[in-house]
Write a protein that holds these residues in place. Structure first.
Motif, mmCIF file in Angstrom:
data_model
loop_
_atom_site.group_PDB
_atom_site.id
_atom_site.type_symbol
_atom_site.label_atom_id
_atom_site.label_comp_id
_atom_site.label_asym_id
_atom_site.label_seq_id
_atom_site.Cartn_x
_atom_site.Cartn_y
_atom_site.Cartn_z
ATOM 1 N N THR A 83 0.859 -1.174 0.000
ATOM 2 C CA THR A 83 0.000 0.000 0.000
ATOM 3 C C THR A 83 0.902 1.233 0.000
ATOM 4 O O THR A 83 2.111 1.147 0.248
ATOM 5 C CB THR A 83 -0.894 0.035 1.244
ATOM 6 N N ARG A 84 0.324 2.380 -0.244
ATOM 7 C CA ARG A 84 1.117 3.616 -0.259
ATOM 8 C C ARG A 84 1.747 3.878 1.114
ATOM 9 O O ARG A 84 2.892 4.302 1.208
ATOM 10 C CB ARG A 84 0.243 4.794 -0.689
ATOM 11 N N LYS A 85 0.995 3.608 2.159
ATOM 12 C CA LYS A 85 1.521 3.816 3.508
ATOM 13 C C LYS A 85 2.771 2.986 3.743
ATOM 14 O O LYS A 85 3.790 3.483 4.245
ATOM 15 C CB LYS A 85 0.449 3.453 4.540
ATOM 16 N N HIS A 86 2.737 1.712 3.381
ATOM 17 C CA HIS A 86 3.872 0.831 3.615
ATOM 18 C C HIS A 86 5.038 1.150 2.675
ATOM 19 O O HIS A 86 6.199 0.982 3.043
ATOM 20 C CB HIS A 86 3.441 -0.629 3.473
ATOM 21 N N ALA A 87 4.719 1.608 1.467
ATOM 22 C CA ALA A 87 5.785 2.027 0.544
ATOM 23 C C ALA A 87 6.553 3.211 1.140
ATOM 24 O O ALA A 87 7.789 3.282 1.043
ATOM 25 C CB ALA A 87 5.188 2.398 -0.808
ATOM 26 N N GLU A 88 5.834 4.128 1.758
ATOM 27 C CA GLU A 88 6.485 5.278 2.379
ATOM 28 C C GLU A 88 7.343 4.849 3.566
ATOM 29 O O GLU A 88 8.420 5.411 3.809
ATOM 30 C CB GLU A 88 5.427 6.286 2.824
ATOM 31 N N VAL A 89 6.891 3.834 4.298
ATOM 32 C CA VAL A 89 7.675 3.309 5.425
ATOM 33 C C VAL A 89 9.017 2.773 4.926
ATOM 34 O O VAL A 89 10.068 3.034 5.517
ATOM 35 C CB VAL A 89 6.892 2.199 6.165
ATOM 36 N N VAL A 90 8.990 2.034 3.830
ATOM 37 C CA VAL A 90 10.223 1.460 3.274
ATOM 38 C C VAL A 90 11.180 2.562 2.830
ATOM 39 O O VAL A 90 12.380 2.514 3.114
ATOM 40 C CB VAL A 90 9.897 0.525 2.087
ATOM 41 N N VAL A 91 10.662 3.569 2.148
ATOM 42 C CA VAL A 91 11.502 4.645 1.632
ATOM 43 C C VAL A 91 12.099 5.488 2.759
ATOM 44 O O VAL A 91 13.254 5.919 2.693
ATOM 45 C CB VAL A 91 10.691 5.531 0.659
ATOM 46 N N LYS A 92 11.323 5.719 3.798
ATOM 47 C CA LYS A 92 11.772 6.588 4.884
ATOM 48 C C LYS A 92 12.647 5.871 5.916
ATOM 49 O O LYS A 92 13.253 6.518 6.772
ATOM 50 C CB LYS A 92 10.556 7.201 5.587
ATOM 51 N N ASP A 93 12.701 4.563 5.841
ATOM 52 C CA ASP A 93 13.463 3.795 6.833
ATOM 53 C C ASP A 93 14.950 4.143 6.796
ATOM 54 O O ASP A 93 15.618 3.976 5.781
ATOM 55 C CB ASP A 93 13.282 2.294 6.576
ATOM 56 N N ASP A 94 15.467 4.601 7.902
ATOM 57 C CA ASP A 94 16.899 4.873 8.022
ATOM 58 C C ASP A 94 17.487 4.197 9.255
ATOM 59 O O ASP A 94 18.552 4.579 9.747
ATOM 60 C CB ASP A 94 17.166 6.383 8.057
ATOM 61 N N ILE A 95 16.764 3.181 9.766
ATOM 62 C CA ILE A 95 17.229 2.460 10.947
ATOM 63 C C ILE A 95 17.484 0.988 10.640
ATOM 64 O O ILE A 95 18.559 0.463 10.900
ATOM 65 C CB ILE A 95 16.203 2.591 12.093
ATOM 66 N N VAL A 96 16.487 0.314 10.085
ATOM 67 C CA VAL A 96 16.619 -1.116 9.803
ATOM 68 C C VAL A 96 17.516 -1.369 8.598
ATOM 69 O O VAL A 96 18.343 -2.299 8.618
ATOM 70 C CB VAL A 96 15.223 -1.745 9.581
ATOM 71 N N PHE A 97 17.394 -0.554 7.555
ATOM 72 C CA PHE A 97 18.199 -0.777 6.344
ATOM 73 C C PHE A 97 19.703 -0.745 6.617
ATOM 74 O O PHE A 97 20.426 -1.633 6.144
ATOM 75 C CB PHE A 97 17.822 0.246 5.274
ATOM 76 N N PRO A 98 20.222 0.217 7.369
ATOM 77 C CA PRO A 98 21.661 0.200 7.666
ATOM 78 C C PRO A 98 22.110 -1.068 8.407
ATOM 79 O O PRO A 98 23.223 -1.544 8.197
ATOM 80 C CB PRO A 98 21.851 1.449 8.537
ATOM 81 N N ILE A 99 21.229 -1.613 9.255
ATOM 82 C CA ILE A 99 21.555 -2.849 9.960
ATOM 83 C C ILE A 99 21.677 -4.003 8.973
ATOM 84 O O ILE A 99 22.564 -4.856 9.081
ATOM 85 C CB ILE A 99 20.485 -3.158 11.028
ATOM 86 N N PHE A 100 20.793 -4.027 7.981
ATOM 87 C CA PHE A 100 20.871 -5.060 6.947
ATOM 88 C C PHE A 100 22.158 -4.920 6.144
ATOM 89 O O PHE A 100 22.791 -5.923 5.786
ATOM 90 C CB PHE A 100 19.654 -4.966 6.020
ATOM 91 N N GLN A 101 22.542 -3.701 5.837
ATOM 92 C CA GLN A 101 23.780 -3.492 5.082
ATOM 93 C C GLN A 101 24.992 -4.026 5.834
ATOM 94 O O GLN A 101 25.926 -4.555 5.224
ATOM 95 C CB GLN A 101 23.963 -2.000 4.790
ATOM 96 N N LEU A 102 24.951 -3.921 7.148
ATOM 97 C CA LEU A 102 26.098 -4.346 7.964
ATOM 98 C C LEU A 102 26.094 -5.835 8.274
ATOM 99 O O LEU A 102 27.140 -6.497 8.224
ATOM 100 C CB LEU A 102 26.109 -3.560 9.286
ATOM 101 N N HIS A 103 24.908 -6.380 8.575
ATOM 102 C CA HIS A 103 24.874 -7.710 9.180
ATOM 103 C C HIS A 103 24.062 -8.752 8.420
ATOM 104 O O HIS A 103 23.971 -9.891 8.886
ATOM 105 C CB HIS A 103 24.331 -7.604 10.610
ATOM 106 N N CYS A 104 23.466 -8.403 7.298
ATOM 107 C CA CYS A 104 22.731 -9.401 6.519
ATOM 108 C C CYS A 104 23.447 -9.595 5.188
ATOM 109 O O CYS A 104 23.265 -8.821 4.248
ATOM 110 C CB CYS A 104 21.284 -8.964 6.291
ATOM 111 N N LYS A 105 24.266 -10.642 5.109
ATOM 112 C CA LYS A 105 25.058 -10.908 3.910
ATOM 113 C C LYS A 105 25.028 -12.393 3.601
ATOM 114 O O LYS A 105 25.035 -13.232 4.504
ATOM 115 C CB LYS A 105 26.500 -10.438 4.105
#
Length: 377
Positions: free
Chosen positions: A206-228
Motif C-alpha cells: 500500500t502507499r503507507k507501507h511504501a512510504e515506510v520502506v523509503v523513509k526507513d533509516d534504521i533497519v536498512f543500515p543494519i541489513f547493510q552491515l549484518h545481513c550478507k
C-alpha cells in the motif's frame, strides 16, 4: 348604480385572472430556472466524477538489462490505461527506447538513478527503494507491485486490478524464520530475533507501507552491515578467505528486509542512540501474509547441496503449457511449516486463487503461452 357595481365586479374578476396568470407564470418560470440550475449542478457533479483520477497500481520491474517478456506485458496493459504506471530498474545507463523494447508502455520508463545490483546483496533492497521513491512521486499511485524480468501475469488487467485494489492491506509473504544461520545476533536490539521474518521479495505494498520502506533509516543500515549471503568458493578470490565458511551467516537481504521491517514494532531506548519511529507500530497487522507471485522451488534440482533451493525453477519452452498455468491458478492455499499456519486465499471475502503472477519464464516459454492462449490477457 347596478351597472357600475357589475362593472367593478367584472374588473375585479379580470384583475384576479391576470394576477393568477402572473403568479402561474412566475411559478412556472421559477420551476424552469430551478430545473435548469439542478441540471447544471448534476452535470457539473458528473463531470467532476469523471475527472477524478482512478487509483493506480505502480508496476515496479527489476531487470538486468532489457525486459525479455515485454510483449506479454504489452498485451496485459492494453485496456488498463489510466489505472497503472510503469517503472523499471535496470543496470545504470540502460535505456528503454525503440531499439530495446517493442512496447510503448516501457519507453523511457527506466529510473535515472539506478544502481549496480548484485544477487544476495543489500543492493537489491536499495534498488527496490529507488523504484518506490520514483513511484511515490505520483500521488495517484496507491499500490506498488514488485515484479522480476521473468514474471508473467496469470489473468487479465481488470481481474488483477480489482483483486489488488479490493483490500486495504499489503500482500507480503512473511513468516517466522527459524533456520539457523540466517539471523545475525549483532542485529539485536534494533531487530530482535522474535521479529525476524523471511519471505518472497515480490510484494505488493500500500502507499503507507511504501512510504515506510523509503523513509526507513534504521533497519536498512543494519541489513547493510549484518545481513550478507555466505561466500561461495568461486568468490573467495575476490574476498578475504573465511576462517570457517560453515559458520558464516547466510542471509539474503531481499528475502528478509520488507518482512522484518514491517514486523519490528517495539520502541528502542534512547540509551541506544535512537528511538524507533512510531509509524512502524503494529504494521504487521496491516498485511496479508502471502505473496501474489508464484515460484516453484525445486530443492533437488541442483547437484550442489549448497545451492539447492537458492533459485526457483526456470520454465522453458517445453514446460510452458496450459496445464502448467491452470495448475498454478488452482492453488487456493499456502502452508507455512515454521508457523504451522495454512493461509487460505480470499478476495472480497470469498475463496480466490492465491497467485496473480508467476515466474521464472524464459522468453520462448512466454511466447508459447501467448501463442497457445494459455494466458488469457
Amino acid at each position: 348604480m347596478k351597472r357600475k357595481v357589475a362593472q367593478q365586479r367584472s374588473n375585479y374578476k379580470w384583475k384576479r385572472k391576470v394576477l393568477g396568470l402572473v403568479l402561474l407564470g412566475f411559478c412556472l418560470g421559477s420551476l424552469f430556472l430551478m430545473q435548469n440550475q439542478y441540471s447544471r449542478v448534476v452535470t457539473l457533479a458528473s463531470s467532476l466524477r469523471v475527472q477524478k483520477p482512478k487509483p493506480k497500481i505502480a508496476f515496479l520491474f527489476i531487470a538486468r538489462n532489457r525486459l525479455p517478456l515485454d510483449m506479454v506485458w504489452d498485451a496485459f496493459f492494453q485496456g488498463g490505461e489510466n489505472r497503472f504506471s510503469v517503472y523499471v530498474h535496470s543496470r545504470p545507463g540502460f535505456l528503454f527506447n525503440k531499439a530495446t523494447t517493442r512496447s510503448a508502455y516501457f519507453l523511457n520508463r527506466q529510473v535515472n538513478d539506478s544502481i549496480q545490483v548484485d544477487w544476495g546483496e543489500a543492493s537489491m533492497i536499495e534498488a527496490e527503494r529507488v523504484l518506490l521513491r520514483h513511484a511515490l512521486d505520483d500521488t495517484d499511485n496507491k499500490r506498488f507491485a514488485f515484479l522480476s524480468d521473468s514474471c508473467v501475469p496469470l489473468y487479465n488487467f481488470s481481474y488483477i486490478y480489482n483483486y489488488i485494489m479490493s483490500t486495504s492491506t499489503s500482500f507480503v509473504d512473511s513468516f517466522a524464520d527459524t533456520k539457523e544461520g540466517r539471523y545475525n545476533p549483532r542485529m539485536d536490539p534494533v531487530i530482535p530475533v522474535h521479529n525476524w521474518r523471511k519471505g518472497s521479495q515480490w510484494v505488493v505494498l500500500t502507499r503507507k507501507h511504501a512510504e515506510v520502506v523509503v523513509k526507513d533509516d534504521i533497519v536498512f543500515p543494519i541489513f547493510q552491515l549484518h545481513c550478507k549471503r555466505r561466500s561461495l568458493p568461486e568468490f573467495w578470490r575476490d574476498r578475504p578467505l573465511p576462517a570457517d565458511a560453515s559458520k558464516e551467516h547466510n542471509c539474503i537481504p531481499d528475502e528478509h528486509y520488507v518482512q522484518t521491517l514491517l514486523a519490528v514494532s517495539a520502541f528502542l531506548s534512547e540509551d541506544l542512540g535512537f528511538i524507533y519511529p512510531d509509524r512502524q507500530e503494529g504494521l504487521e497487522a496491516e498485511i496479508t501474509r502471502r505473496s501474489l507471485t508464484h515460484s516453484s522451488w525445486d530443492l533437488s534440482s541442483s547437484k550442489d547441496r549448497e545451492r539447492r533451493g537458492w533459485h526457483p525453477v526456470t520454465y522453458k519452452f517445453s514446460d510452458a503449457t496450459s496445464i502448467l498455468i491452470q495448475s498454478i491458478k488452482e492453488i487456493d492455499n499456502i502452508y507455512y511449516e515454521t508457523e504451522y499456519r495454512r493461509e487460505w486465499c480470499t478476495s472480497k471475502g470469498k475463496p480466490a486463487p492465491c497467485f496473480l503472477f508467476a515466474r521464472k519464464f524464459t522468453r520462448p516459454a512466454a511466447l508459447r503461452l501467448i501463442n497457445t492462449t494459455a494466458l488469457e490477457l
